[in-house]
Design a protein around this motif. Structure first.
Motif, PDB file in Angstrom:
ATOM      1  N   ARG A  28       0.833  -1.208   0.000  1.00 43.37           N
ATOM      2  CA  ARG A  28       0.000   0.000   0.000  1.00 43.37           C
ATOM      3  C   ARG A  28       0.867   1.258   0.000  1.00 43.37           C
ATOM      4  N   LEU A  29       1.941   1.215   0.775  1.00 42.54           N
ATOM      5  CA  LEU A  29       2.821   2.382   0.840  1.00 42.54           C
ATOM      6  C   LEU A  29       3.478   2.667  -0.508  1.00 42.54           C
ATOM      7  N   LYS A  30       3.946   1.606  -1.167  1.00 38.56           N
ATOM      8  CA  LYS A  30       4.608   1.797  -2.459  1.00 38.56           C
ATOM      9  C   LYS A  30       3.660   2.457  -3.455  1.00 38.56           C
ATOM     10  N   ILE A  32       0.874   4.326  -2.741  1.00 34.59           N
ATOM     11  CA  ILE A  32       0.478   5.686  -2.377  1.00 34.59           C
ATOM     12  C   ILE A  32       1.647   6.666  -2.540  1.00 34.59           C
ATOM     13  N   ILE A  33       2.852   6.197  -2.255  1.00 42.25           N
ATOM     14  CA  ILE A  33       4.019   7.071  -2.363  1.00 42.25           C
ATOM     15  C   ILE A  33       4.335   7.380  -3.829  1.00 42.25           C
ATOM     16  N   ASP A  36       1.995  10.067  -4.610  1.00 41.84           N
ATOM     17  CA  ASP A  36       2.426  11.306  -3.935  1.00 41.84           C
ATOM     18  C   ASP A  36       3.562  11.961  -4.718  1.00 41.84           C
ATOM     19  N   ARG A  37       4.548  11.141  -5.109  1.00 43.52           N
ATOM     20  CA  ARG A  37       5.742  11.684  -5.761  1.00 43.52           C
ATOM     21  C   ARG A  37       5.420  12.246  -7.135  1.00 43.52           C
ATOM     22  N   ASP A  74      10.580   2.950  -6.678  1.00 45.75           N
ATOM     23  CA  ASP A  74      11.677   2.200  -6.100  1.00 45.75           C
ATOM     24  C   ASP A  74      12.890   3.093  -6.015  1.00 45.75           C
ATOM     25  N   ASN A  75      13.547   3.057  -4.872  1.00 44.23           N
ATOM     26  CA  ASN A  75      14.784   3.821  -4.720  1.00 44.23           C
ATOM     27  C   ASN A  75      14.669   5.283  -5.131  1.00 44.23           C
ATOM     28  N   ARG A  76      13.678   5.945  -4.628  1.00 43.80           N
ATOM     29  CA  ARG A  76      13.431   7.358  -4.932  1.00 43.80           C
ATOM     30  C   ARG A  76      13.328   7.624  -6.421  1.00 43.80           C
TER      31      ARG A  76
END
Lengths: 126, 268
Positions: A28-30, A32-33, A36-37, A74-76
């Motif tokens: 879920r975090l991957k 949503i982030i 976001d990004r 992945d990895n910013r």
């Protein structure tokens, strides 16, 4: 509970249960982030998806039911990942310059097997 | 060379102020001159965690408004003279404090201290923008929870956009038993998502509440509890020392250990 072979292997080699809540929260975090990004509103994302499909549909017929367009992080580093199964190649294609018909071997474009196409490089599935 | 570090998180309640107090005290114990700046204007708490609330006369606001001298506003900790506090005003004054004010303040403090640690307010609004204005480095505090990690990621993005590239992570309130049961994200999970350098992992510890009750940071104790040791190690790492991370987590290990655990563990 009976474990499937793949679940068994995953537990054995990673020590992790893919259905555990820690695996869920990471998934879920991957997701949503990544959104976001990219700083896209759901509306913008839907619009982009529509436009991508419109462009691709000019050339090939996409299987509308099984296509997938999503953001991954992945990895910013954030990537737009698209998986657009092709139902059929458009037979009347005026945009493409093709060699004269007689120079081609027998070509049959009615039925093609569904293939995947990804505009951005696909990271390995995890 | 003085270092100015903002301690921030996005989400509130993850332990920014506790981290500021303990890290500041631990660095002071390592013989560094440290000033803690409470940038949480209107909701100051750092003085309470340090037990210095009765000694605050002037705050950053009076310094900025030139109503007092800087050294009049600095509260020196009697237990650890290397540590000073610049408190935040508790009442929101009409005086608008800007990022330029904070930047000037941090610059002046940098002349007298080895470390200027800025305790940032929660959120990403004006208070946050002011708090990061003077900082060259950042420490992100997060907990192994979905909302805290999401906010941490957002804040990392904002810091990078503000040209703060030196960012380190403290994972606070980790519960090793839950991680082992796969009911809490592990340190590796969080690092995979946030991709920043790890500074410390602080285990959940009831002693944190006891220490705030007393106004004595954990690291002041003669024999600090595990969380205090983790903060001491973080301070050493900031100083460039290479300290191994505490072994909090029983998961991972060899294939054989995992197989054993799996066989003895829950099957359903």
């Amino acid at each position: 509970m009976i474990l499937s072979i793949s679940e068994f292997m995953e537990r054995l080699f990673t020590g992790k249960n893919p259905t555990a809540s820690s695996a869920q929260v990471k998934q879920r975090l991957k997701f949503i982030i990544a959104h976001d990004r990219a700083a896209l509103t759901p509306q913008q994302f839907a619009d982009m998806r529509q436009e991508i499909m419109a462009v691709v549909s000019k050339y090939v017929e996409i299987d509308q039911d099984s296509l997938e367009i999503r953001l991954e992080s992945d990895n910013r580093f954030t990537a737009l990942v698209a998986n657009l199964p092709i139902k059929a190649v458009r037979t009347e294609e005026p945009m493409l310059t093709v060699p004269p018909a007689e120079s081609l071997p027998e070509l049959h474009c009615e039925e093609t097997t569904p293939a995947s196409e990804s505009p951005t490089p696909l990271p390995p599935e995890n | 060379m003085s270092r100015s570090i903002v301690i921030t998180s996005g989400k509130g309640g993850v332990g920014k102020t506790t981290t500021s107090a303990n890290l500041g005290m631990a660095l002071a114990k390592l013989n560094r001159k440290v000033v803690l700046v409470d940038a949480d204007f209107g909701l100051r708490n750092l003085d309470l965690l340090l037990g210095l609330e009765n000694r605050v006369v002037y705050t950053a606001l009076e310094v900025i408004a030139r109503e007092c001298k800087l050294d009049q506003a600095l509260v020196k900790d009697k237990r650890q003279p290397n540590l000073s506090l610049l408190a935040a005003p508790q009442t929101r004054n009409k005086t608008a404090i800007t990022g330029a004010h904070m930047k000037a303040l941090v610059e002046v403090l940098s002349r007298y201290f080895d470390y200027v640690l800025v305790d940032c307010p929660a959120g990403i609004e004006t208070g946050f923008q002011n708090a990061i204005a003077g900082a060259k480095e950042a420490i992100i505090v997060t907990t192994p929870e979905i909302s805290a990690v999401r906010d941490a990621d957002r804040v990392i993005g904002l810091l990078e956009a503000n040209r703060i590239k030196d960012i380190q992570l403290i994972i606070n309130r980790l519960r090793p038993a839950m991680v082992k049961n796969n009911d809490m994200m592990s340190v590796e999970d969080i690092l995979e998502i946030l991709s920043v350098k790890l500074l410390a992992v602080i285990p959940e510890d009831e002693q944190v509440i006891v220490s705030t009750n007393k106004g004595e940071p954990l690291v002041l104790a003669e024999k600090p509890p595990l969380a205090g040791i983790a903060y001491e190690n973080a301070a050493k790492r900031l100083e460039g020392e290479s300290v191994p991370f505490l072994d909090l987590d029983a998961s991972g290990g060899s294939l054989f250990a995992r197989l054993q655990r799996w066989l003895s563990g829950k099957k359903a």
